[in-house]
Scaffold this motif. Structure first.
Motif, short mmCIF file in Angstrom:
data_model
loop_
_atom_site.label_atom_id
_atom_site.label_comp_id
_atom_site.label_asym_id
_atom_site.label_seq_id
_atom_site.Cartn_x
_atom_site.Cartn_y
_atom_site.Cartn_z
N GLU A 1 0.85 -1.20 0.00
CA GLU A 1 0.00 0.00 0.00
C GLU A 1 0.88 1.24 0.00
OE1 GLU A 1 -3.58 -0.28 2.57
OE2 GLU A 1 -2.63 -2.13 3.31
N TYR B 1 -11.12 -6.70 3.15
CA TYR B 1 -11.49 -5.44 2.50
C TYR B 1 -11.83 -5.62 1.01
CZ TYR B 1 -9.65 -3.35 6.75
OH TYR B 1 -9.42 -3.04 8.08
N ALA B 2 -11.58 -6.80 0.47
CA ALA B 2 -11.97 -7.06 -0.92
C ALA B 2 -13.12 -8.05 -0.97
CB ALA B 2 -10.78 -7.60 -1.72
N LEU C 1 -4.69 -0.13 4.91
CA LEU C 1 -5.79 -0.99 5.35
C LEU C 1 -5.27 -2.27 6.00
CD1 LEU C 1 -8.17 -0.72 2.26
CD2 LEU C 1 -8.59 0.23 4.52
N LYS D 1 -10.47 -4.25 -6.56
CA LYS D 1 -11.30 -4.23 -5.36
C LYS D 1 -10.69 -3.32 -4.28
CE LYS D 1 -14.49 -7.51 -6.25
NZ LYS D 1 -15.96 -7.37 -6.09
N LEU D 2 -9.39 -3.39 -4.13
CA LEU D 2 -8.73 -2.61 -3.07
C LEU D 2 -8.50 -1.16 -3.46
CD1 LEU D 2 -6.03 -5.18 -1.82
CD2 LEU D 2 -8.22 -4.61 -0.74
N THR E 1 -10.41 1.02 -4.49
CA THR E 1 -11.45 1.96 -4.04
C THR E 1 -11.28 2.34 -2.57
OG1 THR E 1 -12.93 0.13 -3.46
CG2 THR E 1 -13.08 1.00 -5.71
N GLN E 2 -10.36 1.66 -1.85
CA GLN E 2 -10.22 1.90 -0.42
C GLN E 2 -8.81 2.34 0.00
OE1 GLN E 2 -12.40 -1.13 2.03
NE2 GLN E 2 -12.53 -2.25 0.06
N THR E 3 -7.83 2.10 -0.84
CA THR E 3 -6.46 2.53 -0.54
C THR E 3 -5.80 2.96 -1.85
OG1 THR E 3 -4.40 1.90 0.53
CG2 THR E 3 -5.48 0.21 -0.78
#
Length: 374
Positions: free
Chosen positions: A93, A125-126, A99, A146-147, A149-151
């Motif tokens: 990340e 988280y995915a 995350l 998938k990830l 959108t969050q990191t």
């Protein structure tokens, strides 16, 4: 007294001659006995002289081979993920406090993720992600999306370890029985056999059977080496059985061996069968009296006999005459089957020789007994 000795000798001679003539040892029925017995109204066996039409009617197409479904299946991607496989994930990340990564660490290792029976894995988280059917690179892209959108700008690495799903089972006459993973070097039948230590049975009479779901195919090992098209691509769950040919025929009569004889080649002719037991016994065998006893199916027997009223297996006796101009050719072309009995009669003069020997021995015995009386 002299008359009595002569009378006794004559009586003993007649008795011994009669006994010898009736009980001469032999290996089985004579040729004329088989032929005459088959002509009786109550006989349940048909005697058929060998001919080209008989050879054609009794020849059976090989039952070995792989269907089009086996032959046309393409090579499975060496990295295709299957249920039961194990995956190792590494996620980087682009932030200090991500995350998944702990404070101060730039990456997170998710090792030993098992692909479940539905083909999915769980990634924090995915969520649940379909892994089976994808390559590691395709799965990496899915997880990254998938990830993302969050990191910010996650980087993902996926490594596949062949597991319980992408495997085949090998058993039988093989160097190492067991369960083997489908990997890049072992995606075809021949390479998988080599991986398992190679075949331990006689190559010329070894059969390989592959079971895939409800489909089954069998080939001879020699054909696998001779025909590259038979080196089929394997699939997860395939079961491979290697076994030596169990077929055999019975040899009786004036042959080099009287025994149950295993097949030495995939297709054995009558000439092969005779040769495999040492050939005809020189000085004993009648080359015009070679018989093959077999239970023949009604359709084949009906075709040979020109009848349409036969029901069930029929007792057939095929007669080979090696002294005929085409006899050797017919013997070379007539296929022996599992369970056949090959019987060779003794030459007529053999019985005469045995009779003369018995007579000579009987007279000598009678003379000896007469001398004792004297």
């Amino acid at each position: 007294m002299s008359f009595s000795r002569k009378a006794l000798t004559a009586t003993l001679s007649v008795a011994l001659l009669t006994t010898a003539a009736c009980s001469l040892p032999r290996s089985g029925p004579k040729k004329d006995e088989i032929l005459s017995a088959s002509a009786l109204a109550e006989s349940k066996a048909f005697v058929v002289p060998m001919s080209d039409s008989v050879v054609a009617a009794t020849s059976v197409a090989s039952q070995t081979g792989f269907s089009a479904a086996f032959r046309n299946a393409g090579l499975m991607g060496s990295d295709t993920i299957s249920p039961g496989d194990t995956l190792n994930l590494a996620i980087w990340e682009n932030v200090d406090d991500g995350l998944l990564a702990q404070q101060g660490l730039g990456s997170t290792q998710l090792a030993g993720l098992q692909v479940d029976g539905t083909g999915q894995i769980f990634v924090p988280y995915a969520g649940r992600i379909q892994a089976a059917g994808n390559s590691p690179d395709e799965l990496r892209r899915i997880i990254t999306e998938k990830l993302a959108t969050q990191t910010p700008d996650p980087q993902v690495s996926v490594t596949r370890v062949a597991g319980d799903g992408a495997t085949v089972s090998i058993m039988g006459a093989i160097g190492g029985q067991g369960v083997y993973p489908l990997e890049r070097p072992t995606r075809t039948l021949a390479t998988m056999l080599a991986k398992a230590g190679g075949v331990s049975a006689k190559p010329e009479v070894t059969k390989i059977t592959v079971k895939r779901g409800k489909n089954t195919g069998s080939i001879w090992l020699r054909d696998l080496y001779a025909n590259p098209q038979l080196d089929i691509a394997l699939r997860p769950g395939d079961v491979i059985l290697i076994e030596e040919d169990r077929r055999a025929f019975i040899s009786l009569g004036a042959l080099g061996q009287q025994a149950r004889v295993p097949f030495q080649v995939p297709e054995m002719s009558a000439l092969d069968a005779v040769a495999s037991v040492g050939g005809l016994q020189s000085g004993l065998a009648d080359p015009t009296g070679i018989f093959v006893f077999r239970d023949e199916s009604a359709p084949v027997a009906g075709q040979i006999l020109g009848r349409a009223d036969l029901v069930g297996d029929q007792r057939m006796i095929y007669v080979l005459d090696l002294t005929a101009p085409e006899g050797i050719f017919l013997a070379r072309e007539f296929d022996i089957r599992d369970g056949d009995t090959v019987y060779v009669t003794e030459a007529p003069y053999v019985q005469w020789h045995k009779t003369l020997s018995a007579l000579t021995g009987s007279v000598s015995t009678a003379n000896s007994l007469g001398s004792i009386v004297n």
